[in-house]
Write a protein that holds these residues in place. Structure first.
Motif, PDB file in Angstrom:
ATOM      1  N   ILE A   3       0.855  -1.179   0.000  1.00 29.89           N
ATOM      2  CA  ILE A   3       0.000   0.000   0.000  1.00 29.89           C
ATOM      3  C   ILE A   3       0.892   1.230   0.000  1.00 29.89           C
ATOM      4  O   ILE A   3       1.846   1.311   0.775  1.00 29.89           O
ATOM      5  CB  ILE A   3      -0.949   0.005   1.212  1.00 29.89           C
ATOM      6  CG1 ILE A   3      -1.943  -1.147   1.073  1.00 29.89           C
ATOM      7  CG2 ILE A   3      -1.670   1.340   1.349  1.00 29.89           C
ATOM      8  CD1 ILE A   3      -2.849  -1.347   2.263  1.00 29.89           C
ATOM      9  N   PRO A  12      -7.458   9.401   1.209  1.00 27.06           N
ATOM     10  CA  PRO A  12      -8.626   8.795   0.550  1.00 27.06           C
ATOM     11  C   PRO A  12      -9.926   9.182   1.271  1.00 27.06           C
ATOM     12  O   PRO A  12      -9.948   9.291   2.497  1.00 27.06           O
ATOM     13  CB  PRO A  12      -8.356   7.294   0.670  1.00 27.06           C
ATOM     14  CG  PRO A  12      -6.862   7.197   0.773  1.00 27.06           C
ATOM     15  CD  PRO A  12      -6.456   8.405   1.561  1.00 27.06           C
ATOM     16  N   PRO A  15     -13.057   3.783   1.315  1.00 31.36           N
ATOM     17  CA  PRO A  15     -12.264   2.582   1.620  1.00 31.36           C
ATOM     18  C   PRO A  15     -11.388   2.140   0.447  1.00 31.36           C
ATOM     19  O   PRO A  15     -11.677   1.162  -0.233  1.00 31.36           O
ATOM     20  CB  PRO A  15     -13.337   1.548   1.963  1.00 31.36           C
ATOM     21  CG  PRO A  15     -14.514   1.968   1.148  1.00 31.36           C
ATOM     22  CD  PRO A  15     -14.457   3.466   1.084  1.00 31.36           C
ATOM     23  N   TYR A  16     -10.345   2.906   0.181  1.00 30.90           N
ATOM     24  CA  TYR A  16      -9.396   2.565  -0.877  1.00 30.90           C
ATOM     25  C   TYR A  16      -8.042   3.162  -0.515  1.00 30.90           C
ATOM     26  O   TYR A  16      -7.935   4.042   0.338  1.00 30.90           O
ATOM     27  CB  TYR A  16      -9.862   3.065  -2.248  1.00 30.90           C
ATOM     28  CG  TYR A  16     -10.030   4.565  -2.349  1.00 30.90           C
ATOM     29  CD1 TYR A  16      -8.958   5.378  -2.735  1.00 30.90           C
ATOM     30  CD2 TYR A  16     -11.233   5.188  -2.042  1.00 30.90           C
ATOM     31  CE1 TYR A  16      -9.089   6.748  -2.819  1.00 30.90           C
ATOM     32  CE2 TYR A  16     -11.374   6.555  -2.124  1.00 30.90           C
ATOM     33  CZ  TYR A  16     -10.302   7.335  -2.510  1.00 30.90           C
ATOM     34  OH  TYR A  16     -10.444   8.691  -2.589  1.00 30.90           O
ATOM     35  N   SER A  17      -7.005   2.706  -1.184  1.00 35.96           N
ATOM     36  CA  SER A  17      -5.649   3.215  -0.979  1.00 35.96           C
ATOM     37  C   SER A  17      -5.327   4.249  -2.053  1.00 35.96           C
ATOM     38  O   SER A  17      -5.867   4.189  -3.156  1.00 35.96           O
ATOM     39  CB  SER A  17      -4.640   2.069  -1.088  1.00 35.96           C
ATOM     40  OG  SER A  17      -4.894   1.097  -0.097  1.00 35.96           O
ATOM     41  N   GLN A  18      -4.417   5.165  -1.736  1.00 34.78           N
ATOM     42  CA  GLN A  18      -3.974   6.120  -2.752  1.00 34.78           C
ATOM     43  C   GLN A  18      -3.381   5.363  -3.933  1.00 34.78           C
ATOM     44  O   GLN A  18      -3.581   5.741  -5.082  1.00 34.78           O
ATOM     45  CB  GLN A  18      -2.915   7.072  -2.191  1.00 34.78           C
ATOM     46  CG  GLN A  18      -3.450   8.117  -1.251  1.00 34.78           C
ATOM     47  CD  GLN A  18      -2.313   8.955  -0.669  1.00 34.78           C
ATOM     48  OE1 GLN A  18      -1.175   8.506  -0.546  1.00 34.78           O
ATOM     49  NE2 GLN A  18      -2.640  10.180  -0.294  1.00 34.78           N
ATOM     50  N   ILE A  20      -1.459   1.206  -5.034  1.00 33.66           N
ATOM     51  CA  ILE A  20      -0.963  -0.131  -4.705  1.00 33.66           C
ATOM     52  C   ILE A  20       0.230  -0.404  -5.621  1.00 33.66           C
ATOM     53  O   ILE A  20       0.146  -0.193  -6.836  1.00 33.66           O
ATOM     54  CB  ILE A  20      -2.042  -1.218  -4.938  1.00 33.66           C
ATOM     55  CG1 ILE A  20      -3.253  -0.989  -4.038  1.00 33.66           C
ATOM     56  CG2 ILE A  20      -1.456  -2.616  -4.745  1.00 33.66           C
ATOM     57  CD1 ILE A  20      -3.000  -1.198  -2.547  1.00 33.66           C
ATOM     58  N   TYR A  27      -0.373   1.195  -9.263  1.00 36.34           N
ATOM     59  CA  TYR A  27      -1.740   1.507  -9.664  1.00 36.34           C
ATOM     60  C   TYR A  27      -2.211   2.650  -8.763  1.00 36.34           C
ATOM     61  O   TYR A  27      -2.428   2.436  -7.571  1.00 36.34           O
ATOM     62  CB  TYR A  27      -2.648   0.287  -9.492  1.00 36.34           C
ATOM     63  CG  TYR A  27      -2.158  -0.927 -10.256  1.00 36.34           C
ATOM     64  CD1 TYR A  27      -2.599  -1.166 -11.555  1.00 36.34           C
ATOM     65  CD2 TYR A  27      -1.248  -1.823  -9.689  1.00 36.34           C
ATOM     66  CE1 TYR A  27      -2.141  -2.279 -12.259  1.00 36.34           C
ATOM     67  CE2 TYR A  27      -0.785  -2.926 -10.395  1.00 36.34           C
ATOM     68  CZ  TYR A  27      -1.238  -3.145 -11.676  1.00 36.34           C
ATOM     69  OH  TYR A  27      -0.783  -4.237 -12.388  1.00 36.34           O
ATOM     70  N   SER A  29      -4.903   5.278  -7.564  1.00 36.20           N
ATOM     71  CA  SER A  29      -6.345   5.523  -7.560  1.00 36.20           C
ATOM     72  C   SER A  29      -6.650   6.887  -8.156  1.00 36.20           C
ATOM     73  O   SER A  29      -5.798   7.779  -8.179  1.00 36.20           O
ATOM     74  CB  SER A  29      -6.878   5.484  -6.122  1.00 36.20           C
ATOM     75  OG  SER A  29      -6.775   4.194  -5.593  1.00 36.20           O
TER      76      SER A  29
END
Length: 126
Positions: A3, A12, A15-18, A20, A27, A29
């Motif tokens: 992460i 964020p 419920p997501y990561s900046q 991966i 990747y 977001s």
């Protein structure tokens, strides 16, 4: 899988990561034009918002040891295609001579009613 988090990009809002990172690929977001210091949408039009988005993307990439030159694909979501040429002028300043592959679509609404959101995939040569 790692992460990635940068304090120089907006936290964020769900419920997501900046981003991966998987081996030599990152990747990122979708980033919107939010000032990471204030949490507020950047004032101005498409040019100012595009610049803010790309600066946020740069911050996330840098946190993982990547740069804009490592971006191989971008996904652009724009509120109004009539703003395309203004957006494209700013985008070109960031990606220069070797721009990544890209998808650009007009959407009816974006988070916080911003004008643009961009997600990217980056890869480092093996």
């Amino acid at each position: 899988m790692e992460i990635v988090f940068s304090p120089d990009a907006p936290k964020p809002i769900g419920p997501y990561s900046q981003a991966i990172k998987v081996e030599n690929t990152i990747y990122v977001s979708g980033q919107i034009p939010v000032d990471p210091k204030t949490g507020e949408v950047v004032k101005g039009g498409i040019k100012e918002q595009t610049k803010a988005v790309l600066e946020n993307i740069k911050a996330v990439l840098n946190a993982a040891g990547f740069s804009l030159s490592d971006v191989v694909m971008s996904f652009v979501y724009i509120k109004d295609m009539n703003l395309f040429s203004e957006f494209n002028a700013v985008y070109a300043e960031y990606f220069g001579e070797k721009p990544p592959a890209r998808v650009t679509v007009e959407v009816s609404r974006l988070p916080k009613d911003v004008l643009i959101e961009i997600a990217v995939i980056g890869s480092k040569g093996v």
